[in-house]
Design a protein around this motif. Sequence first.
Motif, PDB file in Angstrom:
ATOM      1  N   ASP A 179     -33.936 -49.969 107.283  1.00  0.00           N
ATOM      2  CA  ASP A 179     -34.410 -48.725 107.596  1.00  0.00           C
ATOM      3  C   ASP A 179     -33.183 -47.498 106.801  1.00  0.00           C
ATOM      4  OD1 ASP A 179     -34.714 -46.618 109.686  1.00  0.00           O
ATOM      5  OD2 ASP A 179     -33.387 -46.772 110.452  1.00  0.00           O
ATOM      6  N   PHE A 180     -33.969 -47.699 105.357  1.00  0.00           N
ATOM      7  CA  PHE A 180     -33.392 -46.615 104.454  1.00  0.00           C
ATOM      8  C   PHE A 180     -33.611 -45.158 104.903  1.00  0.00           C
ATOM      9  CE2 PHE A 180     -32.423 -50.667 101.866  1.00  0.00           C
ATOM     10  CZ  PHE A 180     -31.109 -50.264 101.496  1.00  0.00           C
ATOM     11  N   ASP A 181     -33.212 -44.696 104.821  1.00  0.00           N
ATOM     12  CA  ASP A 181     -33.683 -43.080 104.072  1.00  0.00           C
ATOM     13  C   ASP A 181     -35.136 -42.987 103.097  1.00  0.00           C
ATOM     14  OD1 ASP A 181     -31.756 -42.095 106.073  1.00  0.00           O
ATOM     15  OD2 ASP A 181     -30.101 -41.243 105.095  1.00  0.00           O
ATOM     16  N   GLU A 182     -34.267 -43.550 102.413  1.00  0.00           N
ATOM     17  CA  GLU A 182     -35.123 -43.641 100.667  1.00  0.00           C
ATOM     18  C   GLU A 182     -35.805 -45.347  99.414  1.00  0.00           C
ATOM     19  OE1 GLU A 182     -36.673 -39.520  98.483  1.00  0.00           O
ATOM     20  OE2 GLU A 182     -34.951 -39.994  97.815  1.00  0.00           O
ATOM     21  N   ILE A 183     -36.400 -45.209  99.664  1.00  0.00           N
ATOM     22  CA  ILE A 183     -36.953 -46.100  98.673  1.00  0.00           C
ATOM     23  C   ILE A 183     -37.853 -45.671  97.236  1.00  0.00           C
ATOM     24  CG2 ILE A 183     -37.323 -48.491  98.388  1.00  0.00           C
ATOM     25  CD1 ILE A 183     -37.340 -48.626 101.116  1.00  0.00           C
ATOM     26  N   ILE A 184     -36.119 -45.817  96.189  1.00  0.00           N
ATOM     27  CA  ILE A 184     -37.547 -45.812  94.527  1.00  0.00           C
ATOM     28  C   ILE A 184     -37.383 -46.955  93.632  1.00  0.00           C
ATOM     29  CG2 ILE A 184     -36.372 -44.446  92.619  1.00  0.00           C
ATOM     30  CD1 ILE A 184     -33.914 -43.313  94.065  1.00  0.00           C
ATOM     31  N   TYR A 185     -38.526 -46.180  93.382  1.00  0.00           N
ATOM     32  CA  TYR A 185     -39.373 -47.581  92.672  1.00  0.00           C
ATOM     33  C   TYR A 185     -39.460 -47.366  91.601  1.00  0.00           C
ATOM     34  CZ  TYR A 185     -43.316 -50.625  90.141  1.00  0.00           C
ATOM     35  OH  TYR A 185     -43.528 -51.389  89.776  1.00  0.00           O
ATOM     36  N   VAL A 186     -38.874 -47.871  90.913  1.00  0.00           N
ATOM     37  CA  VAL A 186     -38.186 -47.816  88.919  1.00  0.00           C
ATOM     38  C   VAL A 186     -39.028 -48.972  88.138  1.00  0.00           C
ATOM     39  CG1 VAL A 186     -37.012 -47.421  87.128  1.00  0.00           C
ATOM     40  CG2 VAL A 186     -36.315 -47.097  89.535  1.00  0.00           C
ATOM     41  N   GLY A 187     -40.966 -48.465  87.813  1.00  0.00           N
ATOM     42  CA  GLY A 187     -41.359 -49.237  86.671  1.00  0.00           C
ATOM     43  C   GLY A 187     -41.660 -48.550  85.435  1.00  0.00           C
ATOM     44  N   TYR A 188     -42.866 -49.073  85.256  1.00  0.00           N
ATOM     45  CA  TYR A 188     -42.901 -48.860  83.724  1.00  0.00           C
ATOM     46  C   TYR A 188     -44.798 -47.590  83.943  1.00  0.00           C
ATOM     47  CZ  TYR A 188     -40.070 -52.116  81.429  1.00  0.00           C
ATOM     48  OH  TYR A 188     -38.829 -53.104  81.297  1.00  0.00           O
ATOM     49  N   ASP A 189     -44.516 -47.280  83.034  1.00  0.00           N
ATOM     50  CA  ASP A 189     -46.068 -45.751  82.534  1.00  0.00           C
ATOM     51  C   ASP A 189     -47.026 -46.636  81.715  1.00  0.00           C
ATOM     52  OD1 ASP A 189     -47.972 -44.600  82.282  1.00  0.00           O
ATOM     53  OD2 ASP A 189     -46.374 -43.040  81.723  1.00  0.00           O
ATOM     54  N   THR A 190     -47.678 -47.953  81.929  1.00  0.00           N
ATOM     55  CA  THR A 190     -48.182 -48.631  81.360  1.00  0.00           C
ATOM     56  C   THR A 190     -49.366 -49.252  81.928  1.00  0.00           C
ATOM     57  OG1 THR A 190     -47.799 -50.932  80.513  1.00  0.00           O
ATOM     58  CG2 THR A 190     -47.137 -50.653  82.668  1.00  0.00           C
ATOM     59  N   GLU A 191     -50.113 -49.661  80.962  1.00  0.00           N
ATOM     60  CA  GLU A 191     -51.974 -50.125  81.863  1.00  0.00           C
ATOM     61  C   GLU A 191     -51.407 -51.836  81.736  1.00  0.00           C
ATOM     62  OE1 GLU A 191     -54.027 -48.791  78.763  1.00  0.00           O
ATOM     63  OE2 GLU A 191     -53.996 -46.864  79.095  1.00  0.00           O
ATOM     64  N   LEU A 192     -50.518 -52.144  81.073  1.00  0.00           N
ATOM     65  CA  LEU A 192     -50.954 -53.667  82.033  1.00  0.00           C
ATOM     66  C   LEU A 192     -51.450 -54.334  83.555  1.00  0.00           C
ATOM     67  CD1 LEU A 192     -47.273 -54.760  79.705  1.00  0.00           C
ATOM     68  CD2 LEU A 192     -49.764 -54.961  78.991  1.00  0.00           C
ATOM     69  N   PRO A 193     -51.627 -55.310  83.466  1.00  0.00           N
ATOM     70  CA  PRO A 193     -51.961 -55.204  85.010  1.00  0.00           C
ATOM     71  C   PRO A 193     -50.755 -56.187  85.729  1.00  0.00           C
ATOM     72  CG  PRO A 193     -53.942 -56.448  83.206  1.00  0.00           C
ATOM     73  CD  PRO A 193     -52.565 -55.966  82.560  1.00  0.00           C
ATOM     74  N   HIS A 194     -50.568 -57.174  85.071  1.00  0.00           N
ATOM     75  CA  HIS A 194     -48.848 -57.199  86.182  1.00  0.00           C
ATOM     76  C   HIS A 194     -48.040 -56.177  86.441  1.00  0.00           C
ATOM     77  CE1 HIS A 194     -46.693 -57.513  82.047  1.00  0.00           C
ATOM     78  NE2 HIS A 194     -45.774 -58.050  82.536  1.00  0.00           N
ATOM     79  N   LEU A 195     -47.478 -55.809  85.936  1.00  0.00           N
ATOM     80  CA  LEU A 195     -47.097 -54.590  85.865  1.00  0.00           C
ATOM     81  C   LEU A 195     -47.405 -53.525  87.259  1.00  0.00           C
ATOM     82  CD1 LEU A 195     -44.747 -53.678  82.606  1.00  0.00           C
ATOM     83  CD2 LEU A 195     -44.393 -55.084  84.701  1.00  0.00           C
ATOM     84  N   LEU A 196     -48.724 -53.808  87.004  1.00  0.00           N
ATOM     85  CA  LEU A 196     -49.491 -52.856  87.944  1.00  0.00           C
ATOM     86  C   LEU A 196     -49.226 -53.404  89.145  1.00  0.00           C
ATOM     87  CD1 LEU A 196     -52.269 -50.745  85.338  1.00  0.00           C
ATOM     88  CD2 LEU A 196     -50.033 -49.821  87.008  1.00  0.00           C
ATOM     89  N   ASP A 197     -49.757 -54.271  88.671  1.00  0.00           N
ATOM     90  CA  ASP A 197     -49.494 -55.696  90.369  1.00  0.00           C
ATOM     91  C   ASP A 197     -48.249 -54.924  90.853  1.00  0.00           C
ATOM     92  OD1 ASP A 197     -52.260 -56.537  89.780  1.00  0.00           O
ATOM     93  OD2 ASP A 197     -51.577 -58.368  88.599  1.00  0.00           O
TER      94      ASP A 197
END
Length: 332
Positions: A179-197
């Motif tokens: 029950d968080f107020d906000e969740i932040i996803y930190v990822g890569y600006d990439t085209e690599l399929p496994h990271l996009l998954d």
Amino acid sequence: MKRASIKDIARIAEVSVATVSYVLNKKEGSRISEATKTRILDVAKSINYTPNKIAKSLKMNKTKLIGLIVADISNDFYSNIARNIEDEAMKLGYTLLIGSCDENPEKFKKLTELFSEQQVDGMIIAPVVDSDEAINKLIQEEYPIVTIDRYLKNVSLPGVMINNSEISEHICDHLVKKDFDEIIYVGYDTELPHLLDRQDGFDRRIAKSDISAKRILIGIHNITEEVHQKMQENLDLSKKTAIYFSSNKLGIAGLRYLIDHNISVPEQVSLVAFDETEAYYLFPTEVSFVQQPLYDMAKESVKLLDNQINNYTTNGKRVTFHAKFMERSSVK
């Protein structure tokens, strides 16, 4: 000093060269007495005989060398998986050559060419963005290749990976229940399929909740600087917030930011990071993380490559392993 040969062994042991060859190569079906075998082995040991691997490889048309190309050998994930691959390769009689391309497609291409020149029997690779041309060339030449950790869309190669999308869904579900107020996803600006998954898995689950979400995407260069800048811009400590770092490098950069700004975990912010790394254990709070089965991935990748070397097929088998969420104290 002249190198000892099987002719020397045959002369001293008073047997034929063929007999020595049979014994040293442990060939079955030869009618050689145990006494003769023992005499030959004793002579070989006494004159410090070592096999001529180059001559043997030419005869077998194999070098018993395999190449490993990783994206970044300084990353704990790749250094640990390289060690496991080396151990498994040695069990099958292979020597491992390792190259790190630093996420650079030109360097990746040069490494494939270098390994080809070294006549490696096959390669285990972690593809990088824009490495398709180099990989397709190897495929056209029917070079035995196996991918690890990463994969290419629309290319049927044997490979080993984890359930990136599903484990991200699991992480998101776990955080949503808190029950968080906000969740932040930190990822890569990439085209690599496994990271996009990983990103897609998070996006699908968070969309089904009523929780506010932010997505921070970082380039593959200057990771620490970008993470610090983006967290400065997006982290609101007045809200009950959780952060999901989708790689260990992003996680380490995020932990440094929290330490530098005296932000306590999980009292002021909760977090989950991908992959296990020694750096997490230096943090004051035990970090919850996603654990990949490195040994199993390494063992399977070597097995797949050995199969390709000995029985090449154009239809690649892709094996997916299940990662585990290791809950510690960083989520409240």
